[in-house]
Each structure stands twice: as C-alpha cells, then as structure tokens.
Scaffold this active site. Structure first.
Site, PDB file in Angstrom:
ATOM      1  CG  ASP A  11      -2.255   1.013   1.015  1.00  0.00           C
ATOM      2  OD1 ASP A  11      -1.847   1.536   0.327  1.00  0.00           O
ATOM      3  OD2 ASP A  11      -3.204   0.661   2.142  1.00  0.00           O
ATOM      4  CG  ASP A 105      -3.251   3.364  -3.932  1.00  0.00           C
ATOM      5  OD1 ASP A 105      -3.912   3.519  -3.993  1.00  0.00           O
ATOM      6  OD2 ASP A 105      -2.643   3.796  -2.069  1.00  0.00           O
ATOM      7  CD  GLU A 106      -5.312  -0.461  -0.642  1.00  0.00           C
ATOM      8  OE1 GLU A 106      -5.170  -2.165  -1.003  1.00  0.00           O
ATOM      9  OE2 GLU A 106      -6.058   0.109  -0.799  1.00  0.00           O
TER      10      GLU A 106
END
Length: 500
Positions: A11, A105-106
């Site tokens: 993350d 973003d993950e």
DNA sequence: TCTGGGGTCCTCATACCT
DNA sequence: TCTGAGGTATGAGGACCC
C-alpha cells in the site's frame, strides 16, 4: 491455508499527496490535500501533515478547508499517478507473476508462486528489498504487509503505515485479530458495523464467539459466512492476476443542480458518448445500459435496460440512456448523472436484428422529436456556454512551461490571473510569479519524472539498476530494526513483527 | 457539514419457463 | 387444466472499497 507468510500486500503511503510532494519541492513537509476543488468536491488523499489537522479521505473539501486553511489544495493528476503506479507494479512483477492490483496504489503479490519467498525470513527480505526499490525508482514510500492470507497481509500493511513493514507470523493470527474492532475486517463498513453493534458485537473475538448462525441472522447469508470465516482468520482467497472488469461507467456531479429537462437530456447524451469512448478504449462491448440519477436531496436511483446483444455503438447506448431517462422524474433538480454499461463481452457482435430495429426506432424518433440534435456537441460545451473559467483551464497543481521562466506548476488561478511556482522535482523550492491567464508564453506541460533520470543513471554503467543499489540497502535494513526512521510521524514506522 | 468517481458484490422482488 | 416449486434472467437498491 498456507503455512508461510508469503502473501504480500503493498500500500503506497498517501499516494496522490506523496506524488505531488515529490513533484513539487515547495510542498515537501507541508499539508497537501488532493481532491475535487469544486463546491461539491471531496478529499481523495491528504498528506500525513494534513491528517494532523483531522483531514481525511472522503471528507467534503469545504470541511477540509476549514480544518486546514493553509494546506495546499490540488486537483488529482491521474496520468502522473498511473505512470508511477506502472513503475511500482513492474517492481512487483519482478517478484512474482501473480500480482493482483486493487487500485493505482495497492496490490497483492503471491511471493511463493514467484519463487521469491518460501518462509518468513525470505518474505521479509523480499518486502524490505521491494520497499527500497520503490523508493529508489519512484522516490515514494510504500508499506508492506506479509501474512499467510490476503486479509491478514492487508491488515499488516495497514499496521505498517506509514513507511513500514509488518509480518504476521502464522499461528498468531487469531490472538492478533481478537481484540480488534469489527471494522478492521474487509467488508465491514458503517452499516454492517452498526448491525453487529446492535447485536452486541464490537470486536473480532465477539464475532467468533457469536457463532455462524447468529452472524447469518444479523447480516445475511453470504456476508455472515464470510465474516465468521474471517474472524477465525480463515481466508483461502487466492491472489488472482488479470481480473476482467465487469462494467464501465462515467458520472458527473454538477456544481449546481440541473433543473432544465432539456439540459438533463443533453448531459445524459454526453455521458453516454464518454462511456462508449471508454468502453471502446478497452476493446469491449456491453449488453446492459444503466442510467444513474442523484436528485437534489441526494436520493439516488438507477434504471437499466438489457439489449438483445452486446454493443459498443454510441447511438445505441445514447438511445437506451434517453429511454431510461424518460422514466425518471427530475423535477426538483439533479446533482449527479451517470451512464454505465455492464454485461461486458470481448466481442462486438452487433445483432443484425437489433441493429435494424434500432435504426427503425431512430427513424421514428427523429420524425417525432424533430429538432433535438443527437450529434456530438462541441467538446467545449453547449452552444452559448460562457468561456471556460480560468480555474478549469489552469487546474491547481498541473504542470506548465513558461517560455522565459521554464517549468513550474499552477498554484492558483482566478480573475484573469494564474499564479505559477517555478520548480521541478529535482530543484530547490522555487519562486512564484503571476501571469495573465491568456499569457501566450505560458502553456500546459507534462509532468516530469519524480526521480531525476540523469542522476539515477550516474554511478556505474548506464544500465545500473536502482534495484541493485536498493538491494544492498535492503540487506542492511532487514534486521534488526532500521537505524533511522524517515518522516516525522510516529507509530507504525519501520519494520516490525506482530507478536501477541 | 453536506456528502466524488469508479468499481464490485449481495439481496430482494418480479417475470417467465418448465 | 390448475397450481406450486424451482431455476434463471432481469431490474433496483444498498453496502463497501479505494
């Protein structure tokens, strides 16, 4: 359930805001809020410095401005974020072919499937190296969770934030989860949390104690079974690479409610075109057209229509959306309109019969409706619309180039003026200058890479991979704890192992 | 205080078919 | 012929996630 903590969840920390800070030296260490800047905007991401003031994601922007009046407020630049995201996903794919992106973003990574980890020690090493590589390649930080299942890896990365690594040792899961709030579990939001609380359940432990039947009674079948399993730390979901999307949609919230029915129709047509544009971009077609209307009082309704076969024809989607709109009462005004397509197929089989029928309907409709233009409206807006306001043409945070002053970014604009700060990701904080919005020397520019390509290539041969240097650093960091912690925020930083 | 945009999944109601 | 059960498709809405 696997026995080694070889599922990784990555993350990125305050991703959008961190990217803006990396790109704008004058914002480093400052409160930065990224999100919609209109009267109905909400916060997408707040930097850790802004979170100190109580600003967080999904908060109305007006509230954020009251809490942190001196923060920098920027509109998102998805192009930049996408580029960074691709770099990061590239690093993940070096670890394993099984990478499941969840958003820009993950992502989950199955380290075991990639042969890059097989036990706790090797997983920790892979995680530390990845974090160092991300920093070297993008200049940003990410947090890593390592565990034997997806759920726990995600909880681990949450605990690791910001800029840390947490490994959850297999066997310690239930003791770790027990005292946590039910809201920790994926899928438990405000509504489910409330249901559970009314049933006297506030912790994960209490879910396990309540038993499966009671949970099913409280929150329904599918949810109840899933929740009970998660409370027992049972999560067998595999990491799945390459998930096909199941729908495509676009929607707009308007700064001011739309009351004019004709305007509503025009907007729906425009949204339908945009939706089809996106659909075609993915090379797919869809069978069910969905219209979404959010009224003045925030009540939301959807209407859908399933066609005879999948289509990517803008005229067909426009017409279906228009038909759906006719069944919706919009008196009182609408604040949001959306058009979507589901039931996606990889082929664009235009059912000849449906096409013929559509053409027939079109001919009929044109005869009846008369003057309503169905063709593409000019991109700039409806005829007679006022000139675009400066804030739209020079969005806050976007890059620009000035013939004389060079590269910079828009700090703000309005009343015929645009204020620009001249700096680059690799420069010192720069000077601010103000221009007329129609200054011919000023033009929009593409974002620059966050890490200076020249500097990155400097030591050793041109092919020197940042990953190699990062690996050395990572080896130093692995154990025991890192010597120093970057950033000011306390709590969660660095690397740790959960041990109850 | 006033709530974005893009998705996924689940539940419930209804229609239709066998 | 009528009725009900069960499966499947469809439509609407809600919860949740980032």
């Amino acid at each position: 359930m696997r026995t080694a903590p070889t599922i990784m969840h990555l993350d990125m920390d305050a991703f959008f805001a961190a990217a803006e800070q990396a790109s704008k030296p004058s914002l480093r260490g400052k409160a930065v809020v990224v999100g919609g800047l209109g009267p109905r905007g909400v916060v997408a991401t707040a930097s850790y410095e802004a979170r100190v003031f109580g600003v967080h994601s999904a908060m109305p922007m007006a509230q954020a401005r009251r809490l942190a009046p001196n923060a920098a407020y920027l509109v998102p630049r998805f192009g930049l974020y996408r580029e960074i995201s691709e770099q990061v996903m590239g690093l993940l794919r070096e670890l394993s072919p099984l990478v499941e992106p969840l958003s820009l973003d993950e992502a989950f990574v199955d380290l075991e499937a990639g042969g890059s980890a097989w036990d706790a020690a090797s997983a920790r090493l892979a995680g530390a190296k990845l974090r160092a590589d991300i920093r070297a390649v993008t200049g940003l930080t990410g947090s890593v969770g390592l565990a034997a299942s997806k759920m726990l890896a995600k909880i681990g990365s949450e605990q690791a934030k910001p800029d840390g690594l947490v490994l959850i040792e297999p066997g310690t899961e239930r003791a770790l989860l027990g005292p946590m709030s039910v809201r920790t579990l994926p899928g438990v939001g405000p509504a489910t949390g409330d249901h559970l609380r009314r049933g006297g359940i506030t912790t994960v432990e209490e879910i396990a104690e309540a038993g499966e039947d009671e949970l099913v009674r409280l929150v329904g079948k599918a949810h109840g079974h899933a929740l009970y399993a998660m409370a027992l730390a049972q999560d067998e979901r595999p990491v799945v690479a390459e998930r096909d999307s199941k729908s495509v949609s676009v929607e707009d919230t308007y700064d001011v409610d739309i009351h004019d029915r004709v305007r509503v129709r025009v907007e729906v047509q425009r949204l339908a075109d945009r939706c089809v544009g996106r659909l075609r971009g993915t090379g797919r077609s869809g069978r069910t057209v969905v219209l979404k209307v959010r009224r003045y009082d925030f009540s939301t309704l959807t209407r859908s229509e399933t066609l005879r076969g999948p289509t990517d024809d803008p005229a067909v989607v426009r017409e279906a959306a228009a038909r759906l709109l006719e069944a919706v009462d919009t008196t009182g005004g609408v604040r949001l309109l959306g058009v979507g397509v589901t039931g996606l197929a990889d082929y664009t089989q235009e059912d000849l019969f449906a096409q013929a029928a559509a053409a027939e309907e079109r001919a009929g409709a044109e005869k009846d409706a008369g003057s309503e233009p169905v063709g593409d409206a000019p991109a700039a807006g409806p005829a007679g619309a006022p000139a675009e306001p400066a804030e739209r043409r020079w969005p806050a945070g976007h890059d620009v180039r000035h013939a004389e002053w060079g590269h910079g970014w828009v700090q703000g604009s309005g009343v015929g003026r645009v204020t620009v700060r001249f700096e680059t990701p690799y420069s010192a904080p720069g000077r601010v200058r103000t221009f007329r919005t129609d200054d011919p020397q000023l033009e929009p520019a593409d974002p620059l890479p966050l890490v200076d390509p020249a500097a990155a290539a400097e030591p050793g041969p041109a092919t020197a991979r940042p990953a190699d240097r990062a690996a050395d650093q990572a080896a130093d960091q692995v154990s025991p704890l890192p010597a120093s912690r970057p950033k000011s925020r306390s709590g969660g930083g660095g690397e740790a192992t959960s041990s109850p």
